[in-house]
Design a protein around this motif. Structure first.
Motif, PDB file in Angstrom:
ATOM      1  N   SER A 177      38.749  51.313  46.720  1.00  0.00           N
ATOM      2  CA  SER A 177      37.757  50.648  47.392  1.00  0.00           C
ATOM      3  C   SER A 177      36.902  50.129  46.087  1.00  0.00           C
ATOM      4  O   SER A 177      36.773  51.077  45.349  1.00  0.00           O
ATOM      5  CB  SER A 177      36.942  51.289  48.403  1.00  0.00           C
ATOM      6  OG  SER A 177      37.545  51.734  49.532  1.00  0.00           O
ATOM      7  N   LEU A 178      36.549  48.895  45.885  1.00  0.00           N
ATOM      8  CA  LEU A 178      35.921  48.401  44.747  1.00  0.00           C
ATOM      9  C   LEU A 178      35.149  47.336  44.960  1.00  0.00           C
ATOM     10  O   LEU A 178      35.301  46.471  45.624  1.00  0.00           O
ATOM     11  CB  LEU A 178      36.956  48.135  43.584  1.00  0.00           C
ATOM     12  CG  LEU A 178      37.823  46.956  43.891  1.00  0.00           C
ATOM     13  CD1 LEU A 178      38.411  46.594  42.570  1.00  0.00           C
ATOM     14  CD2 LEU A 178      39.337  47.635  44.216  1.00  0.00           C
ATOM     15  N   ARG A 179      34.373  47.070  43.931  1.00  0.00           N
ATOM     16  CA  ARG A 179      33.555  45.788  43.962  1.00  0.00           C
ATOM     17  C   ARG A 179      33.291  45.432  42.292  1.00  0.00           C
ATOM     18  O   ARG A 179      32.954  46.455  41.462  1.00  0.00           O
ATOM     19  CB  ARG A 179      32.057  45.967  44.668  1.00  0.00           C
ATOM     20  CG  ARG A 179      31.150  44.597  44.165  1.00  0.00           C
ATOM     21  CD  ARG A 179      29.702  44.591  44.564  1.00  0.00           C
ATOM     22  NE  ARG A 179      29.682  45.262  45.737  1.00  0.00           N
ATOM     23  CZ  ARG A 179      28.745  46.131  46.199  1.00  0.00           C
ATOM     24  NH1 ARG A 179      27.890  46.698  45.194  1.00  0.00           N
ATOM     25  NH2 ARG A 179      28.518  46.357  47.564  1.00  0.00           N
ATOM     26  N   GLY A 180      33.797  44.259  42.002  1.00  0.00           N
ATOM     27  CA  GLY A 180      33.541  43.945  40.611  1.00  0.00           C
ATOM     28  C   GLY A 180      33.971  42.558  40.421  1.00  0.00           C
ATOM     29  O   GLY A 180      34.308  41.851  41.268  1.00  0.00           O
ATOM     30  N   GLY A 181      34.258  42.092  39.027  1.00  0.00           N
ATOM     31  CA  GLY A 181      34.767  40.680  38.915  1.00  0.00           C
ATOM     32  C   GLY A 181      36.207  40.864  37.705  1.00  0.00           C
ATOM     33  O   GLY A 181      36.643  41.949  37.591  1.00  0.00           O
ATOM     34  N   VAL A 182      36.419  39.644  37.415  1.00  0.00           N
ATOM     35  CA  VAL A 182      37.705  39.501  36.804  1.00  0.00           C
ATOM     36  C   VAL A 182      37.240  38.514  35.337  1.00  0.00           C
ATOM     37  O   VAL A 182      36.568  37.686  35.192  1.00  0.00           O
ATOM     38  CB  VAL A 182      38.879  38.929  37.549  1.00  0.00           C
ATOM     39  CG1 VAL A 182      38.363  37.444  37.902  1.00  0.00           C
ATOM     40  CG2 VAL A 182      39.799  38.913  36.874  1.00  0.00           C
TER      41      VAL A 182
END
Length: 416
Positions: A177-182
């Motif tokens: 489970s995650l939240r972030g960018g690239v």
């Protein structure tokens, strides 16, 4: 580390310091590295490195600046001869990493990086594992979000099972489970591997093999099909894993690192250890639809980057090398990796690796890479007695677990 490597002017060189993740790592080390650790910034541009150093505060004001191009073997040899450890963020590693690894192995200099590239890691193993063992050098790939949570999560899970005498690990699944960018660097690494696989059918087969990073694939157990792109019902993983799960974007790399750890340890996790990774999309009644959508998007991205007309379009939409998530995205990011297993005695266990308040691929990765490097600098006497081209678990093990816990990550395991 060889005897000739013990008396050097520097403890740690950060190579690629002015790149997106390199800047985050430099900032982390400037704030947290203990006094007395001798750190240098390295890269191609003295002007950019000097400008970076002015942003790092008083603790970094005297850090030396070293200049070396990734394609200049002589400059890299001179660089690594001055330090005990190199931490590099310069990717794609298949393009820019081989000469640095070669220089480190020859000079007896320990090395950590952030690669998530199967073919680069395989080439490194084939070219350097035996010589690195002979020279007492630790070459430790994948010391960021790829693949420390996976590798250490299974490491502590195995320890908990062994402490209870509950058998070996069997069916084991990581749920991310995650939240972030690239960043553009991550996309560029994907492009590089796609291009290499397109040119050579044997490389495509190697990249697709579940044991592509294993020391000897012929000795691995035949556990049937192990798919890295699957939509899975959480009920088939564990009662606690509610909802359908989507393919996890880094499963095709992380799973091979974990399997390499098992093989390097003489299959300590078990000969029936079967490992996969998936991603949570929530537990609503629509989770199956969401999971299928993620699978379609990931497949479309790979296909789109494989075909010239669509790659042309994607290259103008996706982040360019050197670009990354905004400060807000980094600050609001997090990850939770829950790993479930049923042992060969039928017992159920779970482990968790969790980081709050940091984008997993960037801010949290800077912490993980920084602590990996400091493990080699400061804790050599407590590290596993191993050398060669290693994984985070086999090279750094409990030392890195302890360091990351002190840095604020949760790393835990329990019987269910």
């Amino acid at each position: 580390m060889t005897d000739s490597a013990r008396d050097r002017e520097l403890d740690l060189v950060l190579y690629g310091a002015t790149g997106f993740v390199g800047r985050l790592l430099a900032d982390y080390l400037a704030r947290t590295a203990p006094d007395g650790v001798r750190i240098a910034l390295a890269g191609r541009s003295h002007t950019k490195l000097e400008a970076l150093r002015t942003t790092l505060g008083p603790r970094a004001v005297d850090w030396p600046i070293l200049i070396a191009d990734s394609q200049d073997p002589l400059a890299l040899v001179e660089l690594v001869a001055r330090t005990h450890v190199v931490a590099t963020t310069v990717g794609p590693y298949a393009k820019y990493g081989a000469e640095l690894v070669n220089a480190c192995v020859a000079a007896g200099t320990d090395y950590v990086d952030l690669t998530g590239e199967v073919l680069f890691a395989r080439d490194s193993i084939d070219a350097h594992h035996e010589k690195a063992r002979t020279n007492g050098v630790r070459i430790v790939h994948s010391c960021g979000y790829d693949s420390i949570p996976s590798d250490l999560g299974v490491h502590v899970l195995h320890q908990a099972v062994q402490a209870d005498g509950a058998g070996d690990l069997g069916e084991t699944t990581l749920v991310a489970s995650l939240r972030g960018g690239v960043s553009g660097g991550t996309i560029d690494s994907l492009r590089t591997q796609i291009d290499a696989s397109k040119k050579d059918r044997a490389l495509r087969r190697l990249a697709a093999s579940p044991y592509s990073l294993s020391p000897d694939r012929t000795k691995e157990p035949d556990l049937g099909r192990q798919s890295d792109v699957a939509v899975v019902d959480g009920a088939d993983i564990a009662p606690e894993a509610r909802g359908w799960k989507a393919p996890f974007v880094m499963a095709s790399y992380n799973t091979r690192v974990v399997r390499r750890s098992n093989a390097l340890r003489g299959w300590a996790y078990g000969r029936k250890f079967k490992y996969r990774e998936v991603m949570s999309v929530g537990d609503s009644r629509l989770s199956r639809l969401f999971a299928g959508g993620v699978a379609a998007v990931l497949g479309g991205l790979v296909l789109g980057l494989s075909v010239r007309p669509t790659r042309y379009v994607l290259d103008r939409i996706l982040p360019a090398p050197g670009e990354g998530p905004s400060e807000k995205t980094q600050s609001n990011g997090y990850f939770v990796m829950d790993i479930y297993t049923t042992t060969t005695t039928g017992a159920r266990y779970a482990s968790r690796v969790k980081a709050q308040g940091g984008d997993p691929g960037y801010r949290a990765t800077a912490v993980m890479l920084g602590e990996s490097a400091l493990s080699l600098v400061l804790d050599r006497d407590r590290l596993p007695d191993e050398a060669g081209v290693l994984t985070p678990a086999t090279a750094l093990g409990d030392v890195l677990v302890d360091r990351l816990r002190r840095a604020g990550l949760e790393i835990s395991a329990r019987r269910l």
